[in-house]
Design a protein around this motif. Structure first.
Motif, mmCIF file in Angstrom:
data_model
loop_
_atom_site.group_PDB
_atom_site.id
_atom_site.type_symbol
_atom_site.label_atom_id
_atom_site.label_comp_id
_atom_site.label_asym_id
_atom_site.label_seq_id
_atom_site.Cartn_x
_atom_site.Cartn_y
_atom_site.Cartn_z
ATOM 1 N N LYS A 1 -3.837 -2.760 -10.727
ATOM 2 C CA LYS A 1 -3.354 -4.139 -10.902
ATOM 3 C C LYS A 1 -3.900 -5.044 -9.800
ATOM 4 O O LYS A 1 -4.258 -6.198 -10.040
ATOM 5 C CB LYS A 1 -1.825 -4.141 -10.869
ATOM 6 N N GLU A 2 -3.970 -4.523 -8.589
ATOM 7 C CA GLU A 2 -4.511 -5.327 -7.487
ATOM 8 C C GLU A 2 -5.974 -5.620 -7.723
ATOM 9 O O GLU A 2 -6.468 -6.702 -7.420
ATOM 10 C CB GLU A 2 -4.330 -4.588 -6.155
ATOM 11 N N THR B 1 -2.998 -3.255 7.003
ATOM 12 C CA THR B 1 -2.556 -4.300 7.923
ATOM 13 C C THR B 1 -3.295 -4.095 9.237
ATOM 14 O O THR B 1 -3.308 -2.989 9.782
ATOM 15 C CB THR B 1 -1.030 -4.217 8.139
ATOM 16 N N ILE C 1 -2.138 -9.194 10.388
ATOM 17 C CA ILE C 1 -2.606 -9.737 9.117
ATOM 18 C C ILE C 1 -2.944 -8.590 8.183
ATOM 19 O O ILE C 1 -3.470 -7.553 8.617
ATOM 20 C CB ILE C 1 -3.828 -10.662 9.316
ATOM 21 N N SER C 2 -2.628 -8.756 6.906
ATOM 22 C CA SER C 2 -2.922 -7.723 5.914
ATOM 23 C C SER C 2 -4.054 -8.200 5.022
ATOM 24 O O SER C 2 -4.311 -9.395 4.935
ATOM 25 C CB SER C 2 -1.690 -7.453 5.056
ATOM 26 N N THR D 1 -4.435 -0.509 -6.021
ATOM 27 C CA THR D 1 -3.981 -0.102 -7.353
ATOM 28 C C THR D 1 -4.796 -0.865 -8.406
ATOM 29 O O THR D 1 -5.381 -1.912 -8.102
ATOM 30 C CB THR D 1 -2.499 -0.445 -7.544
ATOM 31 N N LEU E 1 -2.608 -0.128 10.245
ATOM 32 C CA LEU E 1 -1.299 0.192 9.685
ATOM 33 C C LEU E 1 -1.341 0.206 8.164
ATOM 34 O O LEU E 1 -1.972 -0.653 7.548
ATOM 35 C CB LEU E 1 -0.274 -0.865 10.141
ATOM 36 N N GLY E 2 -0.650 1.190 7.591
ATOM 37 C CA GLY E 2 -0.427 1.174 6.145
ATOM 38 C C GLY E 2 -1.674 1.255 5.292
ATOM 39 O O GLY E 2 -1.714 0.700 4.191
ATOM 40 N N LYS F 1 -3.194 -15.910 2.640
ATOM 41 C CA LYS F 1 -2.486 -15.144 3.669
ATOM 42 C C LYS F 1 -3.118 -13.788 3.943
ATOM 43 O O LYS F 1 -2.640 -13.056 4.810
ATOM 44 C CB LYS F 1 -1.009 -14.914 3.264
ATOM 45 N N HIS F 2 -4.138 -13.414 3.170
ATOM 46 C CA HIS F 2 -4.761 -12.100 3.330
ATOM 47 C C HIS F 2 -6.237 -12.260 3.668
ATOM 48 O O HIS F 2 -6.892 -13.189 3.196
ATOM 49 C CB HIS F 2 -4.713 -11.304 2.024
ATOM 50 N N ARG G 1 -4.196 2.174 2.566
ATOM 51 C CA ARG G 1 -4.099 2.837 1.257
ATOM 52 C C ARG G 1 -5.174 2.287 0.340
ATOM 53 O O ARG G 1 -5.788 1.256 0.625
ATOM 54 C CB ARG G 1 -2.730 2.588 0.622
ATOM 55 N N PHE H 1 -6.350 -1.425 1.079
ATOM 56 C CA PHE H 1 -5.409 -2.406 1.605
ATOM 57 C C PHE H 1 -4.927 -1.885 2.951
ATOM 58 O O PHE H 1 -4.651 -0.691 3.080
ATOM 59 C CB PHE H 1 -4.205 -2.561 0.650
ATOM 60 N N TYR I 1 -7.607 -7.042 2.156
ATOM 61 C CA TYR I 1 -8.342 -6.220 1.204
ATOM 62 C C TYR I 1 -9.789 -6.001 1.618
ATOM 63 O O TYR I 1 -10.466 -6.929 2.070
ATOM 64 C CB TYR I 1 -8.348 -6.932 -0.158
ATOM 65 N N LEU J 1 -7.286 -8.718 -9.458
ATOM 66 C CA LEU J 1 -7.482 -9.953 -8.707
ATOM 67 C C LEU J 1 -8.947 -10.186 -8.375
ATOM 68 O O LEU J 1 -9.346 -11.298 -8.060
ATOM 69 C CB LEU J 1 -6.709 -9.899 -7.380
#
Lengths: 341, 347
Positions: free
Chosen positions: B120-121, B135, B92-93, B118, B112-113, B211-212, B115, B133, B95, B124
């Motif tokens: 723009k994120e 995973t 699951i990914s 941004t 994983l991944g 989903k997050h 970072r 962010f 914030y 939200l």
């Protein structure tokens, strides 16, 4: 001229979003949607609705990027609002993986989606057959919810929606001032467009609610897109295949390919098979045409041929089509005032 | 040789499995029994959403960071297996959100991944100006605990529904080693003033479009006292309550209001979500995990206890690393009793 009467033919994502844009740019217009099919029976309902653009060979990249950006921005705002779940719009993150590194490292849309970056080695370990990948977050439009939400917005804006099979656009010339042709693959027969051809796609919609990330093979043939209630597994790209009947051999092949990307899918339940015909063309036909029979004219705006990329650019092309409708109306009003002299 | 595990939450069952897997072959006489008064779905573990994520700072507990990593790597290795779905394990990914820049966490290279978010994120999430962010993994105990139970049952481990009142009681029945995985109520077997409840309350809703995971952090309050939203395979868990020292396991209307309002502000679309369940539980909080041996007198002989409790709000995150460490302690007990030599490298 009394309130201009506009007919939009087609009730997939293109028809409904175009009708909505017309009500926004031309509030005095009377807009009617005519279609023989509505959700859940349109081509749009088969698609996963992922905002990952398809590249049209015949359209300048900056135009496609503008369409995508407008669509993404529009849907991003909805996904951030209380209406998101009703509209079926949600964010989803995931990976696009390549067996061979793509020649273009950065797709044209990489700065429109969120958080786009190259996958790390650790992330790629999950995909032993793939060498390279992109990770990003994008939006998904679930159908039927999105189409039903568009219909609701249209009705709130006074749009009439009728079930009607239009066999010839000219049939509408007496009742309507402008006709907008959003018939997708139906345009083959309706307007005899020889440049339009189906690209058959078969998908499986399965119950696998533990799949929260999308996975897509860069070849575009194998993908796993988690929606609100179902995960869409795909797919196929069969040019000039008109068959809407599900093929069992294809079902097994899609399932096997997706399970090799995401082994937990072996446990997926309640597999439903769907087929759609992508209305494909070198470029979207987004242009005006004036039909003329015996001196009587009917302006038509075409907005069809979005192929594999309908959802990704729908709002952008709808806005452009609405603009063209505005031009048609202005021309009609200009000529009608000239007629008064 | 008889081994008794007290406690059937994620710690008890995973420790039992880890020890049995490693030592049953070396000690054919190994008989293992689990004693607990609460089994799934009534354990503390069952209330947790199941997200693998350690606290932001390890407070210098490097050993715990290693155990967290061991757990993540172990689970990641199981992702591609046929068992994953049955275990309730999936990627699951999501914030992590902050109101100001913060240093990267000790686990940034474990997930994983990882970072930064941004600009723009961050649009939200009004009110938050910085974030991460990444995973990670979900391990849902309502699936994992039954899966562990099945593996143990297959191995011949016996289960008893019983509240153990003292270690002596279990020794008297013939257990030579007791593994103490009693979580919040370890203090009833042996006083431990460092063990305190970290009360939590959650609302489970139906919101399958989420989903997050989204976890907010408030520099002015403790971890988990700021709203969080964690989507599971069936329900989405809304939370954000951490009350140190509060033993009340009843749902609080005030806490419900806090969770609901804060989470709906964070994700307006949740207003349309249907509420399915409310749950409260006590995180077994301790300055550090108690994972150590203790030799207790039992009549004229000695008996061994391995303590494995005090995992606070990160039990699922750390469980396998702790199970392995407990198994190592078990191995040293066996060596001392000359019941088994450590596995020799093949010549």
């Amino acid at each position: 001229m009394a309130a201009p009467k506009v007919a939009v033919v087609g009730a997939g994502v293109i028809g409904l979003s175009t009708a909505l844009c017309i009500t926004e740019t031309c509030p005095s217009c009377s807009v009617t949607v005519l279609s023989d099919q509505f959700s859940p029976n349109t081509t749009s309902d088969v698609a996963a609705g992922m905002l990952i653009p398809h590249t049209y060979p015949g359209t300048p990249i900056h135009v496609q990027k503008q369409w995508f950006k407008e669509t993404f921005t529009y849907l991003f705002a909805i996904s951030n609002s209380a209406e998101a779940s009703e509209a079926g719009i949600h964010l989803v993150s995931g990976w696009q993986v390549f067996k061979n590194s793509p020649k273009d490292e950065l797709p044209f849309w990489s700065d429109v989606v969120l958080g786009f970056r190259v996958m790390s080695k650790a992330e790629l370990q999950k995909f032993p057959q793939h060498q390279f990948g992109h990770a990003f977050t994008t939006l998904k439009c679930d159908c039927p919810p999105y189409l039903l939400w568009l219909e609701k917005r249209l009705k709130a804006n006074g749009v009439q929606i009728y079930t009607r099979k239009v066999a010839d656009l000219w049939d509408l010339h007496r009742e309507y001032d402008v006709v907008v042709n959003c018939t997708g693959i139906g345009a083959c027969q309706l307007v005899g467009d020889k440049k339009l051809f189906p690209v058959r796609g078969q998908v499986l919609k399965v119950h696998a609610p533990w799949v929260k990330n999308f996975i897509r093979d860069g070849d575009g043939l194998t993908y796993i897109y988690p929606g609100i209630h179902r995960v869409t597994l795909g797919g196929t790209r069969e040019k000039e295949n008109w068959s809407l009947a599900p093929d069992p051999g294809t079902t097994k092949d899609i399932f096997d390919r997706c399970c090799s990307l995401e082994p937990s899918l072996w446990g997926a339940q309640d597999i439903k098979v769907k087929v759609g015909l992508r209305p494909s063309r070198q470029h979207v036909r987004l242009q005006k045409e004036v039909l003329n029979q015996g001196g009587v004219k009917l302006p038509v705006v075409h907005n069809y041929g979005h192929g594999a990329g309908g959802f990704s650019v729908h709002r952008g092309t709808a806005k452009e089509a609405a603009f063209l409708v505005g031009e048609c109306i202005a021309a009609l009003q200009g000529s009608s005032s000239r007629a008064k002299l | 040789m008889r081994v008794a595990i007290i406690g059937a939450g994620v710690i008890g069952l995973s420790t039992a499995l880890c020890i049995h897997e490693q030592y049953h072959g070396l000690v054919p006489s190994l008989e293992m029994e689990v004693y607990a008064d609460r089994y799934t779905p009534h354990t503390t573990s069952d209330g947790a959403a199941g997200l693998w994520q350690p606290y932001l700072s390890d407070h210098g507990n490097l050993q715990e960071t290693l155990w967290n990593k061991e757990t993540f790597d172990y689970l990641l290795g199981h992702l591609g297996s046929a068992a994953a779905k049955e275990m309730g394990l999936f990627l699951i990914s999501g914030y992590n959100l902050f109101t100001q820049p913060v240093p990267d966490p000790s686990w940034k290279n474990i997930v994983l991944g990882f970072r930064n978010l941004t600009p723009k994120e961050l649009e939200l999430f009004p009110g938050y100006s910085y974030g991460w962010f990444n995973t990670a993994l979900m391990l849902e105990c309502r699936s994992y605990l039954p899966w562990l139970t099945n593996r143990l049952t297959q191995r011949g481990v016996k289960f008893f529904h019983k509240k153990v009142e003292s270690f002596q009681e279990v020794f008297a029945q013939g257990a030579e080693v007791v593994i103490n995985c009693t979580g919040m109520r370890a203090g009833e077997l042996q006083p431990d003033p460092e063990l305190q409840p970290g009360r939590g309350q959650v609302i489970k809703v139906l919101a399958p479009w989420v989903k997050h995971f989204i976890i907010t952090h408030d520099s002015k309050s403790d971890i988990y006292n700021s709203p969080y939203i964690i989507p599971g395979s069936e329900f989405t868990v809304l939370g954000g309550i951490y009350q140190h020292g509060n033993w009340n396991e009843e749902n609080s209307a005030q806490d419900h209001k806090t969770i609901w309002e804060n989470c709906c502000r964070l994700l307006p679309t949740l207003q349309k979500a249907k509420i399915v369940q409310e749950w409260s539980g006590l995180r077994p909080a301790r300055p550090c995990v108690r994972l150590e041996r203790e030799t207790l007198r039992h009549g004229h002989s000695q008996a061994e206890v391995i303590h494995n409790y005090g995992h606070g709000g990160f039990g699922i995150t750390i469980h396998w690393g702790c199970a392995m460490a407990a198994a190592r302690l078990f191995g040293s007990i066996l060596q001392e009793k000359k019941l088994a030599s450590p596995p020799q490298p093949r010549l």
